[in-house]
Design an enzyme around this catalytic site. Structure first.
Site, PDB file in Angstrom:
ATOM      1  N   LYS A   1      40.195  63.283  39.178  1.00 19.14           N
ATOM      2  CA  LYS A   1      39.488  62.278  39.974  1.00 19.14           C
ATOM      3  C   LYS A   1      40.295  60.984  40.023  1.00 19.14           C
ATOM      4  CE  LYS A   1      36.778  60.615  36.024  1.00 19.14           C
ATOM      5  NZ  LYS A   1      35.441  60.286  35.511  1.00 19.14           N
TER       6      LYS A   1
ATOM      7  N   ARG B   1      23.382  58.090  32.336  1.00 23.43           N
ATOM      8  CA  ARG B   1      24.012  57.869  33.642  1.00 23.43           C
ATOM      9  C   ARG B   1      23.350  58.790  34.656  1.00 23.43           C
ATOM     10  NH1 ARG B   1      30.465  57.796  33.674  1.00 23.43           N
ATOM     11  NH2 ARG B   1      30.161  60.019  33.271  1.00 23.43           N
TER      12      ARG B   1
ATOM     13  N   HIS C   1      28.012  64.572  28.936  1.00 18.58           N
ATOM     14  CA  HIS C   1      29.186  63.708  28.819  1.00 18.58           C
ATOM     15  C   HIS C   1      29.082  62.864  27.565  1.00 18.58           C
ATOM     16  CE1 HIS C   1      32.808  61.814  30.205  1.00 18.58           C
ATOM     17  NE2 HIS C   1      32.275  60.610  30.053  1.00 18.58           N
TER      18      HIS C   1
ATOM     19  N   ARG D   1      37.255  69.290  29.180  1.00 22.09           N
ATOM     20  CA  ARG D   1      37.505  68.538  30.415  1.00 22.09           C
ATOM     21  C   ARG D   1      38.423  67.343  30.135  1.00 22.09           C
ATOM     22  NH1 ARG D   1      31.784  68.255  30.294  1.00 22.09           N
ATOM     23  NH2 ARG D   1      32.006  65.991  30.213  1.00 22.09           N
TER      24      ARG D   1
ATOM     25  N   TYR E   1      51.260  29.773  40.768  1.00 19.53           N
ATOM     26  CA  TYR E   1      50.023  29.106  41.149  1.00 19.53           C
ATOM     27  C   TYR E   1      49.392  28.377  39.967  1.00 19.53           C
ATOM     28  CZ  TYR E   1      49.916  31.718  45.574  1.00 19.53           C
ATOM     29  OH  TYR E   1      50.206  32.234  46.811  1.00 19.53           O
TER      30      TYR E   1
ATOM     31  N   CYS F   1      51.072  36.830  41.051  1.00 18.38           N
ATOM     32  CA  CYS F   1      50.638  36.588  42.437  1.00 18.38           C
ATOM     33  C   CYS F   1      50.206  37.904  43.075  1.00 18.38           C
ATOM     34  CB  CYS F   1      51.775  35.968  43.233  1.00 18.38           C
ATOM     35  SG  CYS F   1      52.523  34.511  42.473  1.00 18.38           S
TER      36      CYS F   1
ATOM     37  N   ASP G   1      51.646  39.582  45.425  1.00 18.90           N
ATOM     38  CA  ASP G   1      52.739  40.475  45.790  1.00 18.90           C
ATOM     39  C   ASP G   1      53.957  40.366  44.885  1.00 18.90           C
ATOM     40  OD1 ASP G   1      51.242  41.066  48.250  1.00 18.90           O
ATOM     41  OD2 ASP G   1      51.824  39.022  48.799  1.00 18.90           O
TER      42      ASP G   1
END
Length: 375
Positions: free
Chosen positions: A39, A137, A166, A222, A266, A313, A315
């Site tokens: 997943k 859950r 689980h 699993r 920044y 930042c 990028d």
């Protein structure tokens, strides 16, 4: 003309042979069949390439979170049994059946919903019953699941392939919660025997269970994150040999000297104590590299660990080479992986960022090209 995507100086390299080695180590460790969990884009490693490799390596089954992931695997030609672990969304039930995906049935209402669609399509559904033993859950509580199991066993349109729960705390071998969940799950499974129904595949162990709790191995395990060579938690013990499969590498794209008192990035949160040399790396939080590593993360560059200077930042980010450090444009930079005998592990980054390895891996998004070796 070169492809600008393949020319990006940053990339994830996935060693599929490491995934295969980890699968073999897990199988030897537990001695039962393995459902490989793929997943969340195979924990950032690439859903289809990893699933194809696991199939080639003989994994018994695959597990995904959402029906869309299962459909993507079917469209890629994967024929293994695939269990969708997440909760059912009613309008998608027909998609499970059309693509021969196994369904997690987590309540009596969900069972009836699946039966109705299966009857309308004239196609039997393969289901796994979800028992809640403490995660809270999805799933029917273990202490009130008798009627649910009886209804599923009597269903005319659902074949019970498995029953599972689980583990909430298995990543920590010292937690008493795992033993309590094992007991609750055993009590739930005993209902099959009481009503004379065949016992389906019982599965309970996630990565933490595989590492620490033999009582959870049952008929199937699993493993997720340990398939990719990463421990799930700082408390986890490396009870079997694992090889990290993922590296994240980039290149220096800029180099400059910042004078003493100069600030970087920044917010001007980082100040050079002396004249120092700064290199810019073209990866940022827009790629999923955590902003929380601002002024605390490290990279490997020219055989040295170099600290991140200032805020990460969107990028790019900057690293401090010190007053005497050297770097050249296009020098390789390792953000995750090995260089000249040193290593930065996903677990290291998670600790520095104040999060868990799962979030680091699954956060690395598709903007970073992936390359595969060893498959």
């Amino acid at each position: 003309m070169s492809d600008p995507v393949t020319q990006r100086p940053s990339r994830i390299v996935v060693d599929l042979s490491a995934v295969g080695d980890n699968l073999r180590a897990i199988r030897a460790h537990v001695g039962v069949p393995v459902m490989g969990i793929v997943k969340a884009n195979a924990y950032g490693h690439g859903l289809v390439p990893v699933a194809r490799h696991l199939e080639a390596c003989g994994v018994d089954r695959l597990g995904v979170a959402f029906v869309e992931e299962g459909i993507a695997l079917r469209r890629a030609g994967i024929r293994l049994p695939i269990l969708v672990l997440g909760g059912i969304f009613g309008p998608q039930v027909a998609d499970y059946l059309r693509h021969e995906l196994e369904i997690t049935v987590s309540s009596l209402d969900k069972l009836r919903q699946v039966e109705s669609v299966a009857e309308a399509l004239g196609q039997r559904a393969r289901v796994h019953l979800k028992i809640d033993t403490g995660m809270e859950r999805i799933g029917v509580h273990s202490y009130s699941c008798a009627g649910f199991i009886e209804a599923a066993a009597a269903s005319r349109w659902c074949d019970i392939v498995g029953v599972y729960s689980h583990l909430a705390c298995a990543d920590d071998p010292g937690s008493p919660m795992t033993d309590r969940q094992v007991e609750r799950f055993a009590e739930a499974c005993a209902h099959f025997t009481r009503i004379g129904a065949p016992m389906p595949l019982r599965h309970l162990a996630n990565s933490g269970g595989v590492l620490h709790a033999p009582g959870t191995w049952l008929d199937l395990v699993r493993p997720g994150i340990i398939l990719y060579g990463v421990l799930p938690d700082p408390a986890s013990q490396a009870t079997l040999a694992l090889r990290p499969a993922l590296s994240l590498v980039s290149r220096v794209v800029y180099f400059k000297v910042v004078r003493a008192g100069g600030t970087v990035s920044y917010g001007a949160t980082w100040t050079a104590a002396t004249d120092t040399r700064i290199a810019t790396i073209p990866v940022g939080y827009g790629d999923g590299y955590p902003r929380a590593l601002s002024s605390r993360g490290e990279v490997l560059l020219r055989e040295h660990r170099r600290p991140i200077a200032g805020r990460v930042c969107m990028d790019q980010f900057m690293v401090d080479l010190g007053p005497d450090g050297t770097a050249y444009n296009e020098d390789e930079v390792v953000l995750v992986g090995r260089q000249d005998g040193q290593a930065i592990r996903v677990e290291d980054i998670a600790r520095q960022a104040g999060t868990i390895p799962y979030e680091i891996l699954t956060g690395l998004n598709e903007r970073i090209p992936r390359a595969y070796v060893g498959g």
